[in-house]
Write an enzyme that holds these catalytic residues in place. Structure first.
Site, PDB file in Angstrom:
ATOM      1  CG  LEU A  95      -4.764   8.306   5.753  1.00 15.85           C
ATOM      2  CD1 LEU A  95      -3.207   8.625   5.107  1.00 15.85           C
ATOM      3  CD2 LEU A  95      -4.948   8.566   7.083  1.00 15.85           C
ATOM      4  CG  HIS A 111       1.811  -0.137  -3.300  1.00 16.03           C
ATOM      5  ND1 HIS A 111       0.526  -0.494  -2.567  1.00 16.03           N
ATOM      6  CD2 HIS A 111       1.463  -0.957  -4.461  1.00 16.03           C
ATOM      7  CE1 HIS A 111       0.114  -1.533  -3.242  1.00 16.03           C
ATOM      8  NE2 HIS A 111       0.505  -1.775  -4.495  1.00 16.03           N
ATOM      9  CD  GLU A 144      -7.596  14.024  -2.600  1.00 13.83           C
ATOM     10  OE1 GLU A 144      -6.773  13.633  -3.310  1.00 13.83           O
ATOM     11  OE2 GLU A 144      -7.709  14.853  -1.671  1.00 13.83           O
ATOM     12  CG  ASP A 147      -2.136   1.588  -3.111  1.00 11.42           C
ATOM     13  OD1 ASP A 147      -1.802   2.119  -2.138  1.00 11.42           O
ATOM     14  OD2 ASP A 147      -2.552   0.242  -3.092  1.00 11.42           O
ATOM     15  CB  ALA A 175      13.995  -3.088  -3.539  1.00  8.04           C
TER      16      ALA A 175
END
Ligand code: GRF
Length: 221
Positions: A95, A111, A144, A147, A175
């Site tokens: 994005l 993630h 920005e 991750d 999890a």
């Protein structure tokens, strides 16, 4: 209390979406899923949303000239659905700063690693190659950089001697399904205070659980 209306962005099987749908179906959960958007028409997660009676849209990035044009369509669909926050759940598009800035503080992602270790792809194979004994997943606010946003919550699992990337991924995924709804609840309850790249939880939370996860486990327990 009004429930937070959430848009979920997916690209694939949508098992995290399923965990969010299940959580939102529980009485008293402070969020509801207003719309699920997939950038891929064949994402099986779309069927999960449909089975739960949640509206879906396919917005195929290949139909747009560039990222901003694609994101304008995402934003319009989210606005139409009244979304107040967005969860990325296996959404495989990067994005731009424009989109991220517009949703700052209201855009969550999950993630499959204990960030800041192993950003990017193939996290389970990389964890095995690095020889870490604990691995896991992270829910973070999106910034920005890839991750790299402020961490909201993490779940750790042991890496076992015979693990393959697949067995480890399955342990982490279980999890993820616990962690993501929990973090969405915190967002919906307005309990995530952000300061720079750090978050802090407001309100009472369980601080009494200080168990250690030690792997390999000591024999004297
Ligand atoms: C999950 O491992 C998630 O952490 C990562 O992509 C995978 C998506 O799986 N971002 P699913 O589509 O939620 O099953």
């Amino acid at each position: 209390m009004a429930r937070l209306a959430v848009g979920v962005l997916i690209s694939g099987r949508g098992s995290n979406l399923q965990a969010l749908l299940d959580a939102c179906a529980r009485p008293g959960f402070p969020a509801k899923i207003a719309l699920v958007i997939s950038n891929r028409p064949d994402a099986s997660g779309l069927e999960r949303a449909q089975s739960a009676g949640v509206p879906t849209r396919v917005i195929d990035h290949r139909d747009f000239a560039d990222r901003p044009a694609f994101e304008t369509a995402l934003t319009a669909a989210l606005a139409d659905a009244g979304a107040e926050a967005v969860c990325l759940a296996g959404f495989m598009r990067v994005l731009t700063g424009g989109f991220v800035g517009a949703w700052r503080g209201r855009l969550l992602s999950i993630h499959p690693s204990l960030l800041p270790l192993f950003p990017g792809l193939h996290t389970h194979a990389r964890a095995l190659a690095a020889g870490v004994k604990l691995h896991g997943c992270t829910v973070h606010l999106v910034s920005e950089a890839l991750d790299d946003g402020a961490i909201v919550g993490q779940a750790a699992v042991p890496v076992l001697p015979d693990d393959t990337a697949e067995t480890l991924a399955a342990r982490v995924l279980a999890a993820e399904h616990q962690l993501y709804p929990h973090c969405l609840r915190l967002l919906a309850e307005g309990r995530i205070e952000v300061s720079g790249n750090l978050t802090r939880l407001t309100g009472a939370h369980r601080a009494d659980d200080t168990r250690r996860l030690i792997n390999p486990a000591p024999n004297d327990r």
